[in-house]
Structures are given as C-alpha cells and as structure tokens.
Motif scaffolding. Structure first.
Motif, PDB file in Angstrom:
ATOM      1  N   LYS A   2       6.114   0.980  -7.296  1.00  0.00           N
ATOM      2  CA  LYS A   2       5.152   1.062  -6.276  1.00  0.00           C
ATOM      3  C   LYS A   2       3.922   1.399  -6.491  1.00  0.00           C
ATOM      4  N   MET A  24       0.803  -1.145   0.191  1.00  0.00           N
ATOM      5  CA  MET A  24       0.042   0.032  -0.007  1.00  0.00           C
ATOM      6  C   MET A  24       0.924   1.334   0.033  1.00  0.00           C
ATOM      7  N   ASN A  25       0.414   2.146  -0.825  1.00  0.00           N
ATOM      8  CA  ASN A  25       1.240   3.447  -0.783  1.00  0.00           C
ATOM      9  C   ASN A  25       0.936   4.395   0.363  1.00  0.00           C
ATOM     10  N   ALA A  36      -3.712   3.623 -10.963  1.00  0.00           N
ATOM     11  CA  ALA A  36      -2.266   3.347 -10.475  1.00  0.00           C
ATOM     12  C   ALA A  36      -1.457   3.838 -11.818  1.00  0.00           C
ATOM     13  N   TYR A  56       2.125  -0.821  -9.614  1.00  0.00           N
ATOM     14  CA  TYR A  56       1.975  -2.045  -9.392  1.00  0.00           C
ATOM     15  C   TYR A  56       1.677  -2.461  -8.033  1.00  0.00           C
ATOM     16  N   SER A  57       1.427  -1.699  -7.258  1.00  0.00           N
ATOM     17  CA  SER A  57       1.007  -1.973  -5.704  1.00  0.00           C
ATOM     18  C   SER A  57       0.004  -2.738  -5.597  1.00  0.00           C
ATOM     19  N   ASP A  58      -1.144  -2.763  -6.511  1.00  0.00           N
ATOM     20  CA  ASP A  58      -2.087  -3.431  -6.298  1.00  0.00           C
ATOM     21  C   ASP A  58      -2.335  -4.828  -7.039  1.00  0.00           C
ATOM     22  N   ASP A  71      11.652   2.805  -7.492  1.00  0.00           N
ATOM     23  CA  ASP A  71      10.947   2.135  -6.872  1.00  0.00           C
ATOM     24  C   ASP A  71       9.658   2.691  -6.471  1.00  0.00           C
ATOM     25  N   HIS A  72       9.785   4.001  -6.624  1.00  0.00           N
ATOM     26  CA  HIS A  72       8.518   4.488  -6.219  1.00  0.00           C
ATOM     27  C   HIS A  72       7.524   4.643  -7.313  1.00  0.00           C
TER      28      HIS A  72
END
Length: 195
Positions: A187, A1-2, A137, A190-192, A183-184
């Motif tokens: 994230k 989760m961001n 996203a 593709y965080s979900d 990295d951010h």
C-alpha cells in the motif's frame, strides 16, 4: 489513500487512522498487555512517531499536539493591525546561494529574482509531480520495510525490486511475509499507482 497513522504490534497491524484514534487503541492494548511492543508510524512517511503513553488514555490524548492550534510565534503577528503596503502572503525570507552567473541571469528576468525563482519552482513541481510522488512512496515503503521486515527472507531483493519499479517481482519476493506487513508495504509503495 494511506491512513494518517498506523500502529503495529509485532507482525499485526492493530490500528490505523487519525492519531487520537491510534493512540487510544495502542493505550488500550498496552493496558491489557504490559509487555506488548507497539510501533506507531506516520502513514505517509513511515517515520516512527513517539507518543507519551503514561497515565490514563485521557492523559495520553491530552499530551498530543493540537492539529489546529496556531504556532506560538504566529498568534501575535496575526492579531496586529495591518498598515499600508503589500499584504502578507506567507512569504518566508531565507538565504539562497548562487553563483554570479545565476544572479546575473536572474537580474535580467522580468519581475526580479524572487518572482523568477518562484516560477521556476512551480514549473518544476508541475513537471515532476509523478516522479516526486513515486520517490516519496518508495522512501516510505523502504523506511517501513527496514523497520518491520529488515530480517525477513528476500528483504534486500525486495528493496531492489521496489527501487527498480518492478512491482511483480516485489510482490513475489514479499509474498510469504506476514500479511499485515506485506499488505502495508504494498500500500505504501503503490497506493498512488493505477497498475
């Protein structure tokens, strides 16, 4: 989760978390280095957040919006006693423009136009949830990458890979970017996703 908010100084991520924590870290950094250029992003949308950092840390924090403060227009209405009739459900009246055939169809539906429209919207939200999350996203990653990496090598190709859902190519194209930016961006994009 961001995280809710993220701050970058140049290529480095210097803070992440709730707005109060991020603003405190940003203010401390600016007090140490007056020439620092720091950007604060909304962690979900990558929209830039404008923060007034004049004065002390306490001054800056005092100017932040209160998360649980009621909206000025809602406070008097909430205190007013309720009379007979339907309870307030947070319904907001707005104008909807439809063609005559749409109004005719809605008039024939059980419950009337408002009930039918609410049901159609709920069904669409249920059926398009994954697509909506993916689109949001991608939009957040695009916005962040445009601000932080728009002049980096392979930026345009990486954006195309992002919107083509080509995760492997996306990762390859941004592999040489500064670690915190890379990295951010990953994230956000593709965080979900599990893959």
């Amino acid at each position: 989760m961001n995280p809710a908010y993220v701050a970058f100084e140049g290529e480095r991520r210097i803070a992440a978390g709730e707005l109060r924590d991020v603003v405190s870290a940003v203010k401390q950094r600016l007090d140490q280095r007056k020439d620092a250029t720091i950007l604060v992003f909304d962690g979900r949308t990558s929209a830039l957040v404008d923060v007034d950092l004049r004065g002390s840390i306490d001054d800056a924090l005092a100017r932040l919006p209160k998360a649980d403060a009621p909206v000025a227009d809602e406070a008097p209405a909430a205190a007013a006693p309720r009379g007979p009739g339907r309870p307030r459900l947070g319904v907001v009246a707005r104008e909807v423009t439809l063609l005559p055939r749409h109004w005719d169809w809605l008039a024939q539906q059980k419950g009337g136009a408002s009930v039918t429209i609410r049901k159609l919207i709920d069904d669409a939200r249920r059926n398009s949830g994954d697509k909506d999350r993916t689109r949001l996203a991608q939009d957040a990653a695009y916005r962040f990458m445009t601000i932080m990496a728009g002049n980096r090598p392979h930026y345009e190709e990486a954006i195309r890979a992002l919107f083509a859902h080509d995760r492997r190519r996306f990762a390859t194209l941004i592999a040489d970017w500064p670690a915190d930016i890379r990295d951010h961006a990953v994230k956000l994009a593709y965080s979900d996703h599990d893959d």
